[in-house]
Design an enzyme around this catalytic site. Structure first.
Site, short mmCIF file in Angstrom:
data_model
loop_
_atom_site.label_atom_id
_atom_site.label_comp_id
_atom_site.label_asym_id
_atom_site.label_seq_id
_atom_site.Cartn_x
_atom_site.Cartn_y
_atom_site.Cartn_z
N GLY A 1 7.09 2.96 -3.40
CA GLY A 1 6.23 3.86 -4.04
C GLY A 1 6.11 3.45 -5.42
N GLU B 1 12.86 0.23 -0.77
CA GLU B 1 11.70 -0.33 0.12
C GLU B 1 10.31 -0.70 -0.97
OE1 GLU B 1 11.07 2.67 2.90
OE2 GLU B 1 12.69 2.24 4.04
N PRO B 2 10.52 -1.32 -1.97
CA PRO B 2 9.43 -1.68 -2.54
C PRO B 2 8.42 -2.48 -2.05
CG PRO B 2 11.19 -3.02 -3.62
CD PRO B 2 11.59 -2.09 -2.55
N GLY B 3 7.16 -2.22 -1.99
CA GLY B 3 6.02 -3.15 -1.49
C GLY B 3 5.10 -3.48 -2.76
N ARG B 4 4.28 -2.82 -2.90
CA ARG B 4 3.16 -3.03 -4.00
C ARG B 4 3.91 -3.57 -5.31
NH1 ARG B 4 -1.23 -0.12 -4.40
NH2 ARG B 4 -0.37 1.55 -3.08
N CYS C 1 -22.42 -5.17 5.44
CA CYS C 1 -23.48 -4.15 5.49
C CYS C 1 -23.15 -2.66 5.35
CB CYS C 1 -24.42 -4.33 6.91
SG CYS C 1 -25.18 -6.11 6.92
N GLU C 2 -22.82 -2.41 4.14
CA GLU C 2 -22.11 -0.97 4.09
C GLU C 2 -22.37 -0.78 2.63
OE1 GLU C 2 -20.35 1.31 5.91
OE2 GLU C 2 -20.01 0.09 7.58
N TYR D 1 -1.78 -4.79 -0.15
CA TYR D 1 -2.75 -4.03 0.58
C TYR D 1 -4.12 -4.43 0.26
CZ TYR D 1 1.21 -1.06 0.35
OH TYR D 1 2.63 -0.77 0.54
C1 LIG Z 1 4.51 1.72 2.56
C2 LIG Z 1 5.70 2.11 2.44
C3 LIG Z 1 6.53 1.61 1.61
C4 LIG Z 1 5.87 0.74 0.43
O1 LIG Z 1 5.27 1.45 -0.32
P1 LIG Z 1 4.81 0.69 -1.81
O2 LIG Z 1 4.37 1.71 -2.56
O3 LIG Z 1 4.13 -0.46 -1.69
O4 LIG Z 1 6.11 0.43 -2.67
C5 LIG Z 1 7.99 1.64 1.71
N1 LIG Z 1 8.48 2.49 2.60
C6 LIG Z 1 7.59 3.09 3.59
C7 LIG Z 1 8.29 3.98 4.60
C8 LIG Z 1 6.32 2.85 3.42
O5 LIG Z 1 5.48 3.44 4.42
#
Ligand SMILES: *Cc1c(COP(=O)(O)O)cnc(C)c1O
Length: 458
Positions: free
Chosen positions: A275, A316-319, A388-389, A417
């Protein structure tokens, strides 16, 4: 309440103005960690690490996703550094960007993974089999088949999101005679300011088990011979720009861990989810976003939230790990005027990058060959794709470099994303992806052909 149709635009303005206020408190100590791996050389050529982006476009075509491996490693290193005083494991959220080569590189750094489907599980397995033991499985709708895959693969933990899911998991584990290690994903009822579509930590959202019921559910799980409740997890949303809500969520988790301990259930890991957000609105040459400071503040809030507990912290970092490492490179096809509006039509569309259409998200757009006098030559335009949107836009009423047909532009912060949500809408093939590492370049996903698209059809 504004209607859902207008909300995204309000959000875009909100996030832009918030970034303006941020400029007033510049980082005190520059850390030398650049917010993005993209920068101009002396000739006005945009580089990714040390590689001219125009060369990549010429070689691999457009639209093209371009990622910097070194930038992702740098972000991982920031997490390792700022969480070093806490036993922890980084589980990269695969859904942000699931490219196999990227996953392999992240696995080599010793990180684990957060997956949300059997498909993502298979990607992690193929990236690095040994990483399965560092993988957690989240999501509100795991099927029995997906549970079986994960049980056989020996993943670290299931993040269980409902009582019914817990029953299904116990059943699958019993059939396979494999004990399922699990955490309950609790919904802490904490508000985090972000876009409504990516906020997840309120009781009204579909995610997690109401924290007030969690103690009872742990007791239930502990009775099963095939379930091993070992952790608690929370994930309150995405693109959160303040550390406070993370700390608040963990404080609630800490109270729960203590309660559950009095019932004789020892919680060994706390998963704080992902997050942590980035500043999408920062101009390329502004030094307003200091990734090191962001991670430092985040780490301080989480570690404080866990005060007094002896647990392993899962993250759990993604972004935050991959967004700024990537850009979507696209060529201008046309420039047109309709009434008073001027449009740049690019060869990338919302099927390649849906974030502006879906969330009203802002992406900085820069030219790949910088015009000599950028200020004087800018014009206010909409940047749109060929789909086409009317929702197929990347920017609206934006001061843009004076790009002509044939010019290359880059949409920044497109490492997360973006490709992972790309689709074949309008039967458009998905873009190619390249991974840059210093001077090295690797094509890590070739451009999708029409044959690829038609393969499964009669
Ligand atoms: C999407 C998600 C993440 C990653 O979120 P980011 O905002 O990309 O860091 C981590 N844990 C869970 C359960 C998610 O659904």
């Amino acid at each position: 309440m504004p209607t859902p149709q207008v909300l995204p635009f309000i959000y875009e303005k909100m996030s832009a103005s918030r970034s303006l206020t941020r400029k007033s408190h510049l980082p005190k100590k520059p850390t030398g960690v650049a917010a993005r791996p993209f920068h101009y050389d002396r000739d006005g050529q945009l580089l990714c690490d040390a590689v001219p982006v125009a060369k990549l476009a010429a070689r691999y075509g457009t639209p093209l996703y371009c990622y910097s491996a070194s930038q992702v490693r740098e972000r991982l290193a920031l997490f390792r550094k700022h969480f070093s005083r806490q036993d922890h494991l980084i589980c990269y959220a695969v859904k942000a960007n699931a490219n196999l080569s990227l996953l392999r590189m992240i696995a080599r750094e010793g990180a684990g993974f957060d997956i949300v489907s059997g498909g993502e599980l298979e990607r992690v397995r193929r990236a690095d089999k040994r990483a399965m033991a560092r993988t957690v499985f989240s999501g509100v709708g795991k099927t029995a088949e997906e549970m079986d895959l994960a049980l056989r693969a020996g993943i670290l933990l299931f993040n269980v999101e409902s009582e019914q899911e817990l029953e299904v998991l116990a059943d699958r584990a019993a059939r396979l005679r494999k004990k399922a290690r699990l955490a309950l994903r609790v919904n802490p009822d904490v508000f985090a300011e972000t876009h409504p579509y990516i906020s997840t930590g309120l009781r009204e959202h579909k995610f997690g088990i109401d924290i007030s019921r969690a103690r009872e559910v742990y007791g239930h799980a502990a009775k099963s011979k095939w379930l091993s409740p070992e952790g608690v997890s929370v994930h309150i949303g995405s693109q959160i720009r303040s550390a406070a809500p993370f700390g608040a969520a963990l404080a609630r988790v800490r109270a729960l861990v203590k309660e559950v301990a009095t019932d004789g259930i020892q919680i060994r890991s706390v998963d704080a989810g992902g997050g942590l957000g980035i500043d999408y609105a920062a101009p390329l040459d502004a030094e307003t976003f200091d990734a090191a400071q962001e991670v430092a503040a985040y780490a301080a809030a989480l570690i404080e939230g866990l005060r007094g507990l002896r647990v392993r912290l899962l993250l759990e970092p993604g972004r935050f790990l991959v967004a700024q490492a990537g850009a979507l490179v696209t060529r201008v096809l046309y420039r047109k005027r309709n009434g008073t509006k001027e449009f740049l039509v690019t060869d990338a569309g919302m099927n390649d990058l849906i974030r502006p259409a879906l969330y009203g998200a802002h992406h900085e757009i820069v030219s790949v060959e910088r015009p000599l006098n950028a200020e004087a030559q800018s014009a206010t335009m909409d940047v749109v794709g060929p789909v086409c949107e009317t929702g197929d836009f990347f920017a609206r009423d934006r001061a843009m470099p004076d790009a002509q047909p044939g010019a290359l532009i880059a949409l920044l912060d497109a490492g997360a994303y973006a490709m992972s949500i790309a689709s074949n809408y309008n039967s458009r093939g998905r873009a190619a992806e390249v991974l840059v590492d210093g001077r090295r370049v690797r094509l890590v996903r070739r451009r999708e052909t029409i044959e690829d698209q038609l393969r499964n059809e009669q």
